[in-house]
Design a protein around this motif. Structure first.
Motif, PDB file in Angstrom:
ATOM      1  N   GLN A  66       1.541  -6.571   0.129  1.00 15.41           N
ATOM      2  CA  GLN A  66       2.880  -5.984   0.174  1.00 15.41           C
ATOM      3  C   GLN A  66       3.715  -6.747  -0.852  1.00 15.41           C
ATOM      4  N   HIS A  77      -3.523   0.807  -9.133  1.00 17.27           N
ATOM      5  CA  HIS A  77      -2.210   1.452  -9.242  1.00 17.27           C
ATOM      6  C   HIS A  77      -1.795   1.558 -10.695  1.00 17.27           C
ATOM      7  N   GLU A  97      10.025   9.564  -9.620  1.00 21.76           N
ATOM      8  CA  GLU A  97      10.317   8.652  -8.512  1.00 21.76           C
ATOM      9  C   GLU A  97      11.484   7.726  -8.825  1.00 21.76           C
ATOM     10  N   GLU A  99       4.376  -6.694  -9.948  1.00 20.41           N
ATOM     11  CA  GLU A  99       4.948  -5.429  -9.477  1.00 20.41           C
ATOM     12  C   GLU A  99       5.984  -4.967 -10.502  1.00 20.41           C
ATOM     13  N   ARG A 118       7.687  -1.907 -10.190  1.00 21.96           N
ATOM     14  CA  ARG A 118       8.681  -1.015  -9.579  1.00 21.96           C
ATOM     15  C   ARG A 118       9.820  -1.843  -8.991  1.00 21.96           C
ATOM     16  N   GLN A 120      11.222  -1.283  -6.143  1.00 22.68           N
ATOM     17  CA  GLN A 120      11.145  -1.308  -4.684  1.00 22.68           C
ATOM     18  C   GLN A 120       9.792  -1.883  -4.264  1.00 22.68           C
ATOM     19  N   ARG A 121       9.706  -2.313  -3.013  1.00 23.90           N
ATOM     20  CA  ARG A 121       8.468  -2.879  -2.477  1.00 23.90           C
ATOM     21  C   ARG A 121       7.384  -1.814  -2.417  1.00 23.90           C
ATOM     22  N   HIS A 122       6.137  -2.257  -2.616  1.00 24.34           N
ATOM     23  CA  HIS A 122       5.006  -1.342  -2.514  1.00 24.34           C
ATOM     24  C   HIS A 122       3.815  -2.059  -1.893  1.00 24.34           C
ATOM     25  N   GLN A 123       2.957  -1.279  -1.291  1.00 24.40           N
ATOM     26  CA  GLN A 123       1.673  -1.783  -0.792  1.00 24.40           C
ATOM     27  C   GLN A 123       0.670  -1.592  -1.923  1.00 24.40           C
ATOM     28  N   ARG A 124       0.026  -2.659  -2.362  1.00 23.51           N
ATOM     29  CA  ARG A 124      -0.903  -2.591  -3.490  1.00 23.51           C
ATOM     30  C   ARG A 124      -2.304  -2.993  -3.048  1.00 23.51           C
TER      31      ARG A 124
END
Length: 139
Positions: free
Chosen positions: A10, A43, A82, A121, A123, A125-129
């Motif tokens: 995360q 990703h 997005e 990261e 982006r 915003q937070r992401h699940q990678r």
């Protein structure tokens, strides 16, 4: 011998996450003493880097540089499905690396004293990678 494991990370918004400990742990679990460790992020808006691990300003300076050369919301980008950071995140990934290969020596990644393995990261915003770690070699 081949050993593979997937990490789920995360992320925080547009930052780096030190993966060195997790990757070294997978290499140790593999039992492989000599070979290679391949790390791949699944990703298109995050990347991997081998970077200075002592001074966090190095990673902050890299982020500042990237913001300068690939600004969010630039009107030349059509793809913004997005949000304004969408296309800039894709470009950042293309300019960096979705994968790394590191030698394995004596059962661990043969990193230099000031090197760390980082997930970057891109982006805002937070992401699940998901990161696939594959270790190949001899035990």
């Amino acid at each position: 011998m081949i050993y593979q494991q997937t990490l789920s990370i995360q992320t925080a918004a547009r930052t780096t996450h030190n993966l060195t400990r997790e990757v070294q742990s997978i290499v140790a679990e593999s039992g492989i003493q000599t070979g290679t460790c391949h790390i791949f992020v699944q990703h298109t808006s995050a990347s991997l880097m081998l970077c200075e691990n002592a001074d966090p300003d190095v990673r902050l300076d890299l982020e500042t540089f990237m913001q300068h050369i690939v600004p969010d919301g630039d009107p030349m980008f059509r793809h913004q499905d997005e949000g304004p950071d969408d296309m800039s995140a894709h470009i950042r990934t293309v300019l960096t690396n979705p994968d790394l290969t590191v030698p394995v020596t004596a059962g661990q990644c043969a990193l230099g004293i000031w090197q760390g393995i980082y997930l970057w990261e891109h982006r805002t915003q937070r992401h699940q990678r998901r990161i696939i770690v594959t270790v190949q070699g001899e035990s």
